[in-house]
Structures are given as structure tokens and as C-alpha cells.
Design a protein around this motif. Sequence first.
Motif, PDB file in Angstrom:
ATOM      1  N   ILE A   5      41.787  40.008  45.510  1.00 20.30           N
ATOM      2  CA  ILE A   5      40.765  39.245  46.440  1.00 20.30           C
ATOM      3  C   ILE A   5      39.475  40.314  46.355  1.00 20.30           C
ATOM      4  O   ILE A   5      40.127  41.140  46.326  1.00 20.30           O
ATOM      5  CB  ILE A   5      40.890  39.321  47.936  1.00 20.30           C
ATOM      6  CG1 ILE A   5      42.375  38.086  48.347  1.00 20.30           C
ATOM      7  CG2 ILE A   5      39.817  38.344  48.618  1.00 20.30           C
ATOM      8  CD1 ILE A   5      42.756  36.986  47.352  1.00 20.30           C
ATOM      9  N   ALA A   6      38.616  40.099  45.155  1.00 20.22           N
ATOM     10  CA  ALA A   6      38.029  40.693  45.118  1.00 20.22           C
ATOM     11  C   ALA A   6      36.233  40.959  45.648  1.00 20.22           C
ATOM     12  O   ALA A   6      35.766  40.375  45.304  1.00 20.22           O
ATOM     13  CB  ALA A   6      37.220  40.439  43.615  1.00 20.22           C
ATOM     14  N   THR A   7      36.228  41.866  46.470  1.00 23.04           N
ATOM     15  CA  THR A   7      35.750  41.996  47.596  1.00 23.04           C
ATOM     16  C   THR A   7      36.194  43.147  48.282  1.00 23.04           C
ATOM     17  O   THR A   7      37.473  43.904  48.657  1.00 23.04           O
ATOM     18  CB  THR A   7      35.810  40.983  48.655  1.00 23.04           C
ATOM     19  OG1 THR A   7      35.250  41.400  49.677  1.00 23.04           O
ATOM     20  CG2 THR A   7      37.073  40.657  49.796  1.00 23.04           C
ATOM     21  N   HIS A   8      34.901  44.470  48.792  1.00 23.21           N
ATOM     22  CA  HIS A   8      35.211  45.390  49.293  1.00 23.21           C
ATOM     23  C   HIS A   8      34.881  45.028  51.076  1.00 23.21           C
ATOM     24  O   HIS A   8      35.327  45.976  51.434  1.00 23.21           O
ATOM     25  CB  HIS A   8      34.129  46.293  48.860  1.00 23.21           C
ATOM     26  CG  HIS A   8      34.730  46.805  47.584  1.00 23.21           C
ATOM     27  ND1 HIS A   8      34.292  45.845  46.213  1.00 23.21           N
ATOM     28  CD2 HIS A   8      35.707  47.755  46.929  1.00 23.21           C
ATOM     29  CE1 HIS A   8      35.405  46.698  45.407  1.00 23.21           C
ATOM     30  NE2 HIS A   8      35.568  47.930  46.059  1.00 23.21           N
ATOM     31  N   ASN A   9      34.591  44.168  50.970  1.00 24.13           N
ATOM     32  CA  ASN A   9      34.206  43.945  52.665  1.00 24.13           C
ATOM     33  C   ASN A   9      35.366  43.088  53.466  1.00 24.13           C
ATOM     34  O   ASN A   9      35.950  42.143  53.365  1.00 24.13           O
ATOM     35  CB  ASN A   9      33.440  42.469  53.046  1.00 24.13           C
ATOM     36  CG  ASN A   9      32.813  42.154  54.204  1.00 24.13           C
ATOM     37  OD1 ASN A   9      33.172  41.827  55.030  1.00 24.13           O
ATOM     38  ND2 ASN A   9      31.536  42.183  54.059  1.00 24.13           N
ATOM     39  N   GLU A  32      42.173  48.194  48.248  1.00 27.54           N
ATOM     40  CA  GLU A  32      43.620  48.554  47.472  1.00 27.54           C
ATOM     41  C   GLU A  32      44.122  48.976  46.509  1.00 27.54           C
ATOM     42  O   GLU A  32      44.838  50.444  45.616  1.00 27.54           O
ATOM     43  CB  GLU A  32      44.363  48.472  48.242  1.00 27.54           C
ATOM     44  CG  GLU A  32      44.485  46.830  47.949  1.00 27.54           C
ATOM     45  CD  GLU A  32      45.523  45.966  48.324  1.00 27.54           C
ATOM     46  OE1 GLU A  32      47.297  46.276  48.406  1.00 27.54           O
ATOM     47  OE2 GLU A  32      45.844  45.363  49.743  1.00 27.54           O
ATOM     48  N   LEU A  33      43.641  48.307  44.653  1.00 24.67           N
ATOM     49  CA  LEU A  33      43.678  48.183  43.925  1.00 24.67           C
ATOM     50  C   LEU A  33      42.209  49.128  42.922  1.00 24.67           C
ATOM     51  O   LEU A  33      42.269  49.462  41.685  1.00 24.67           O
ATOM     52  CB  LEU A  33      43.028  47.004  42.854  1.00 24.67           C
ATOM     53  CG  LEU A  33      44.250  46.111  43.111  1.00 24.67           C
ATOM     54  CD1 LEU A  33      43.861  44.174  42.806  1.00 24.67           C
ATOM     55  CD2 LEU A  33      45.731  46.243  42.329  1.00 24.67           C
ATOM     56  N   ASP A  34      40.968  50.160  43.818  1.00 26.16           N
ATOM     57  CA  ASP A  34      40.776  50.835  43.972  1.00 26.16           C
ATOM     58  C   ASP A  34      39.203  50.102  42.110  1.00 26.16           C
ATOM     59  O   ASP A  34      38.973  51.234  41.278  1.00 26.16           O
ATOM     60  CB  ASP A  34      41.122  51.794  43.024  1.00 26.16           C
ATOM     61  CG  ASP A  34      40.682  53.287  43.368  1.00 26.16           C
ATOM     62  OD1 ASP A  34      39.805  53.319  44.758  1.00 26.16           O
ATOM     63  OD2 ASP A  34      40.930  54.330  43.281  1.00 26.16           O
ATOM     64  N   LEU A  35      38.888  48.749  42.749  1.00 24.54           N
ATOM     65  CA  LEU A  35      38.198  48.217  41.894  1.00 24.54           C
ATOM     66  C   LEU A  35      36.857  48.886  41.909  1.00 24.54           C
ATOM     67  O   LEU A  35      36.455  49.122  42.943  1.00 24.54           O
ATOM     68  CB  LEU A  35      38.388  46.739  41.727  1.00 24.54           C
ATOM     69  CG  LEU A  35      39.786  45.705  41.797  1.00 24.54           C
ATOM     70  CD1 LEU A  35      39.585  45.032  41.879  1.00 24.54           C
ATOM     71  CD2 LEU A  35      40.626  46.498  39.879  1.00 24.54           C
ATOM     72  N   PRO A  36      36.020  48.617  41.130  1.00 23.14           N
ATOM     73  CA  PRO A  36      34.603  48.978  41.070  1.00 23.14           C
ATOM     74  C   PRO A  36      34.048  47.646  42.311  1.00 23.14           C
ATOM     75  O   PRO A  36      34.177  46.687  42.301  1.00 23.14           O
ATOM     76  CB  PRO A  36      34.239  49.323  40.185  1.00 23.14           C
ATOM     77  CG  PRO A  36      34.949  48.652  39.215  1.00 23.14           C
ATOM     78  CD  PRO A  36      35.976  48.801  39.857  1.00 23.14           C
TER      79      PRO A  36
END
Length: 197
Positions: A5-9, A32-36
Amino acid sequence: PKLVIATHNEGKLREIRALVAPFGIECLGAAELDLPEPEETGTSFVANAELKARAAADLTGLPALSDDSGLSIDALNGDPGIHSARWAEDEAGNRDFGRAMQKVEQALQAAGPEAGRDAHFTCALSLAWPDGRTESFEGKVFGHLVYPPRGANGFGYDPIFVPHGHEKTFGEMEPEAKHAMSHRAKAFEQLVQWLAT
Ligand code: ITT
């Protein structure tokens, strides 16, 4: 099966997890995956959703689902729209939605009562696969804006948004009630229909 789930919100993540839950898919959040956080250079909700999903799928080698969304206000020619998160940022880049909602109210007051208080939320969901395929879906919910903010549920601009035909703001509704009608739920419904065909 796993889905990024490609969100930081956190608010979006909570809602997307709830929408995906019935399908038995394991969701991994971007934080949790530490994605930029990719720079949102697109000029539409769909364009920004696609670039976020693509970046996450490429980095992880897993299918990724992203969400680009925002509040569009008729009297403000669609603002804040794709800049909804930016309207909440102070000079240091910290987000404060109390401040963003106040800014919205000031802009509505400046536009005058005849401009009205109609607004809608849009949500673009993009699904990107590691092999390069991408599909996007969009949902909208129409309503009007109130002030002062009401309710502590939801996130972002929820405390000032009352969907058409209802009395409570999204901030006052239970999550299940918001899920029954939200822009995000409608976009997700499109996605599920597409998967089923
Ligand atoms: P990601 O890019 O990491 O997903 P973000 O918060 O930066 O997170 P956006 O650029 O799409 O995401 O900003 C959309 C903003 O619009 C978001 O921060 C909320 O304040 C607002 N928003 C979107 N959906 C909303 C909803 O369901 N209820 C209230 N506000 C919402």
C-alpha cells in the motif's frame, strides 16, 4: 498474496486496509517497508497515483496500490484539489489540518456567500505490477463544507465535509458509514469490478 500500500498517510492506510480486508490479501504499508516518498509532479490525481504506485512496484518487485486524493471546492475553482496536502503544511513542512481547514474557511468567506459551499472529494487508486502494467480507478463524493470542524473520526478535511443527503461530517461518522459512500470506497469498487472482469 502480498500487496504494497504505497502511501505514507496513516488515515488512508487505515481505510485501504479496511477495504482490502475481505479479500484476504496481506497489506504492507510504505512506511513499514521504508519506501521513499516520490515527488508528486503530476497535474492530475490519476497521474500522481500512477507515479506513486509505479515507484513502489519497481522498488519492491511486488504489486502496489497507491492513492492520490483531495478536496475540490467549487467556489475556489477546484482548489485545493491535488494540492490538498500542501495546504496543510507550514513553512517547516509540518502538516496541520486545523490550519488547512481554517484556510479553506477564510477562502470561502473571501469568495462571498453567493459562491456557495459545495465541494467534492476525489480519490484515484492506481494498481501497478512489477512487469510494468498499471491500472487506475477514480471515485468522487459530493457534499458541502461546514465550519467549525466537527468530529474526530477520519482524517484530513473530514471534520468540515458533509456528504449530500447527510447531516454528519465525515469526521462525525463511524468508519463503516464513511466506507459506504466515500470517494475511496467508490474508486475501490471500480477496482474490484475491473479485477472481476
Ligand atoms: P501519500 O502521498 O503518501 O499517499 P499524502 O497525504 O501526501 O499521502 P495526497 O498527496 O494524496 O496524500 O494528499 C491528499 C490529501 O487530501 C490528504 O493529505 C488529506 O488531507 C486529503 N484527503 C484525501 N482523502 C481524504 C479523506 O478521505 N478525508 C479527508 N481528507 C482527505
